[in-house]
Design a protein around this motif. Sequence first.
Motif, PDB file in Angstrom:
ATOM      1  N   GLY A 638       0.830  -1.202   0.000  1.00 39.27           N
ATOM      2  CA  GLY A 638       0.000   0.000   0.000  1.00 39.27           C
ATOM      3  C   GLY A 638       0.861   1.247   0.000  1.00 39.27           C
ATOM      4  O   GLY A 638       2.069   1.200   0.258  1.00 39.27           O
ATOM      5  N   HIS A 639       0.226   2.395  -0.286  1.00 39.66           N
ATOM      6  CA  HIS A 639       0.971   3.647  -0.371  1.00 39.66           C
ATOM      7  C   HIS A 639       1.604   4.023   0.964  1.00 39.66           C
ATOM      8  O   HIS A 639       2.768   4.465   1.021  1.00 39.66           O
ATOM      9  CB  HIS A 639       0.041   4.769  -0.844  1.00 39.66           C
ATOM     10  N   ARG A 662       1.367   8.703  -4.573  1.00 39.59           N
ATOM     11  CA  ARG A 662      -0.020   8.821  -5.046  1.00 39.59           C
ATOM     12  C   ARG A 662      -0.077   9.464  -6.422  1.00 39.59           C
ATOM     13  O   ARG A 662      -0.897   9.094  -7.265  1.00 39.59           O
ATOM     14  CB  ARG A 662      -0.821   9.649  -4.035  1.00 39.59           C
ATOM     15  N   HIS A 663       0.814  10.429  -6.649  1.00 37.91           N
ATOM     16  CA  HIS A 663       0.827  11.096  -7.949  1.00 37.91           C
ATOM     17  C   HIS A 663       1.249  10.137  -9.054  1.00 37.91           C
ATOM     18  O   HIS A 663       0.740  10.193 -10.177  1.00 37.91           O
ATOM     19  CB  HIS A 663       1.768  12.305  -7.891  1.00 37.91           C
ATOM     20  N   TYR A 665       1.228   6.519  -8.889  1.00 37.66           N
ATOM     21  CA  TYR A 665       0.482   5.271  -8.981  1.00 37.66           C
ATOM     22  C   TYR A 665      -1.036   5.462  -8.913  1.00 37.66           C
ATOM     23  O   TYR A 665      -1.781   4.496  -9.119  1.00 37.66           O
ATOM     24  CB  TYR A 665       0.913   4.326  -7.861  1.00 37.66           C
ATOM     25  N   GLY A 666      -1.488   6.642  -8.595  1.00 32.79           N
ATOM     26  CA  GLY A 666      -2.923   6.818  -8.438  1.00 32.79           C
ATOM     27  C   GLY A 666      -3.432   6.017  -7.257  1.00 32.79           C
ATOM     28  O   GLY A 666      -2.886   6.063  -6.159  1.00 32.79           O
ATOM     29  N   THR A 667      -4.484   5.243  -7.498  1.00 31.90           N
ATOM     30  CA  THR A 667      -5.061   4.424  -6.426  1.00 31.90           C
ATOM     31  C   THR A 667      -4.532   2.993  -6.424  1.00 31.90           C
ATOM     32  O   THR A 667      -4.880   2.199  -5.570  1.00 31.90           O
ATOM     33  CB  THR A 667      -6.594   4.389  -6.557  1.00 31.90           C
ATOM     34  N   ALA A 668      -3.689   2.643  -7.417  1.00 29.02           N
ATOM     35  CA  ALA A 668      -3.186   1.267  -7.537  1.00 29.02           C
ATOM     36  C   ALA A 668      -2.136   0.974  -6.456  1.00 29.02           C
ATOM     37  O   ALA A 668      -1.363   1.862  -6.059  1.00 29.02           O
ATOM     38  CB  ALA A 668      -2.566   1.043  -8.916  1.00 29.02           C
ATOM     39  N   ASP A 669      -2.130  -0.289  -5.999  1.00 32.26           N
ATOM     40  CA  ASP A 669      -1.078  -0.700  -5.068  1.00 32.26           C
ATOM     41  C   ASP A 669       0.263  -0.754  -5.791  1.00 32.26           C
ATOM     42  O   ASP A 669       0.337  -0.754  -7.026  1.00 32.26           O
ATOM     43  CB  ASP A 669      -1.405  -2.067  -4.479  1.00 32.26           C
TER      44      ASP A 669
END
Length: 902
Positions: A638-639, A662-663, A665-669
């Motif tokens: 996870g982030h 987050r910038h 990978y976005g929401t992807a693990d």
Amino acid sequence: MRHLFHALAQRVDVWRADHYPCPNYHAIREILEYAEEEGGQLRYLRRAQLRALETYWYLRLILGTPRIADLYAELFPVKADRRAAMGLTSPEIVALIADDGLDAVLARIAADNAFVKQHGLESLRETCALDYPSYILALAMGAGKTILMGSIVATEFALAQEYPDGPFVENALVFAPGKTIFGALRELADVPYARLLPPRFHKPFAASLKLTFTRDGDQQIPITWGSSFNVIVTNTEKIRIQKPPAKNRAQHRLFGGLKEEEATELANLRLQAIASLPHLAVFSDEAHHTYGQKLLGKWEKDSETGELVFRDDGIKKVRRTIDYLARETNLIVVVNATGTPYFQRQPLRDVVVWYGLGEGIRDGVLKPLAGNIKVFDLGDAEAVQLVGEVIDDFAADYWPVALPNGAPARLALYFPNLDTRDELRPAIDSALARRGIGADTVLVVDNKSTDATRRAFEAVARDPAAPHRILLLVNMGTEGWNCPSLFACALVRKLAHSNNFVLQAATRCLRQVPGNSHSARVYLTASNRKTLEDQLAETYGTSLRELDHQQAERIEQEIRLHQPHLPPLLVRKRVLRFRQKTGSAVPPAPTFSIPSVTAPEAATIATYDIVETASGDTRLQRLDAGDATLVADAPDWGHYATAAELAAHYHRPTAALLTALRHAYGTADIPAHHLPHLGRQIEAQQAAYEEYHEEIDVAVALVKPDGFDVRIESGQPVYTARISFAKDRAALYKTAADTADPAQALATSFHYEGYNFDSAPEAEFLDWTLGLLKANAHAIEGLWFTGGLTSPDKTELLAEYLGEDGRWHHYTPDFVIRRADGKHLVVEIKKDTESPNIAADLARHAAGEAPQTAEGRKAVALKRWEDLNPDRLAYHVLFADTALHDEGKRVVKDFILGGNAT
């Protein structure tokens, strides 16, 4: 004729002279150069071991780990030279090659059984047929083959950790011969790996190394399947591919009395566990047991066709097991160690390193035999006279002789059978009685001796206080018996079937220990002399004449640390530091891009069973239902977890890292295998450091006991180290007993003993200064020769300087004198011819300029110490040619007399 190892040695010499260039894996240079200290003394390995290690890495990294057939093609591009190196020299073979070509003849060797048998090419055929790289390191007894294997494992594992994506070994299987597995394990465990690997490599290696040995009755080897950095020590019986016969008594010994079906399953599970290990290397100790008639199988006529065919039923189980592992895992290399690279006059063609008996004697690894091979012109009927003369000769020349540890010289008499021994025993007792030697010094040992007798026999090899000095041996005391206190061997009567027994028995007394200056002696009958000559030629490619004239050119000594806790030298030093660049802006917030890397592939574990074919052979059969799949990668991160992990390693704010992740990978693990690459992105963006120097007070240890070998004597630790030097420098090796006043020398000097000087003026300086101190003992606390210890693990008295090669080196001065008021004089003895260079470079230093010569750089390095410590330390260069000059002595005398001397 040049052999393979000759051609390879020439290339390795060039590679060494060029400082081991290796564009893709620079760390190999760091590791190999660490083996040698600044003064030329080897840190731990013997010269033969280091050369073998160099050759191994040349094969691995420069030549790409070739198969032997490809190695011949690489080293002998001219086919005529290759033919000769391969031993294809008979007139019939030469003519055939002229007609059909070398490649055609090699193809025929691979396929034509009758042709191979006719020309005695079994060894070459087996070598060229291997589908994996397999090398023989042939080192004579006493050269340290087990330590060499440990060195290869250590360097492979270290490089695997340095270059995770490189072609390096991550697991090792070590075959120990016969029942010596526990001894082999102990020796591998006791290797001082910290003296083989630079500190930055040793720490991760030591933390990850897992040493395991197989035990009877264990259903599996206690390892994690698919894991890395395992060293598994076993003998062939534990994992060989063989279905044990139901009535075989050995089964109950090997498998603890288990039923046949259970025993078969145990061997299978052990093999599967090893086959699951990636990046595997196999090491075979005493590899000559892998070769020979059994390995080569047997030639028989086919019952139906009458054709001569080759049966491989006799292939030794080591080879069969290795072949299986080569099929089932990514076997990187096979390393075989042996001292006997010949079989029945056929040199084994896999030999890439060769170090024979003559070289061992020359280098001081083996006791010399020069002028000490005594041949009696007596027949078997005169054996009574023979044993009497042997006893008389040994008692006269060797009875007062002992090793440095006090072990007395011993004699082994080898008998062909029990009847001969019992027949000659009265003559032996009579000869001893004439010399006044009691029968309690005799030990009678054979393969049926009691446990108590066997324990007494083992004690002879390891206990200096063992009482037995005359050993009467039948079927004992040959291969594997390492008894340094054995100084003489006698072969009594001719053997009907020697099978290398004469060679093994005659050379048992050659094992050397540091500090011993006495030669070995071999007693032979004329008939055994001929046998020994033949076996020396077959096994070592040498002769009795060569051994009888081979002189030792190097000497090994053991130095002993007398003052392990010598008070340190308190000085101020300038040390190099790193800091974030002064005035640089705060590093910008990190940014990430998603790494373009492929996820590791999943691994499949296959399950096999051992089945018996119609012809009675055994083979492994895969069970399709038993396959299992290992997880290829760890679960995604996870982030938050990723940001916390990166922050802990790179000391960056967790919140900033979280935003950057987050910038990207976005929401992807985040896949687990991305983490190392994300870390490298942080390093590239935010590394903004500069060098600076800081002056600090330090306590410089003149000696570091942790860098010495330690053993317990009389309940106290004894610190020792092994050194080696040319025989022509033996007169420069001094102990306290070599001085005018040994008691005074031990009290004021000789913090270790003996001192290994480089020149006569150094030895003269010690004697002159000790004489001066005798009248001024109260003024001086100590006079120590420090130039013999040049390794950072043994001393901190090391001045660093930048060499002409652009690399930092360290330099140890020759002497330190400590005055009672706490001031020190550091003295360096130099040749007169160096005076102009050093004087000019010291003048350049005073003017703020850089030194220009090698010796000048060293002098300036110590001069900087003096500049920083004017009240604590003085530095003086004393120039000398064949003797010290009075002008240079005056500075030393003034320093001593300045300490309130009389």
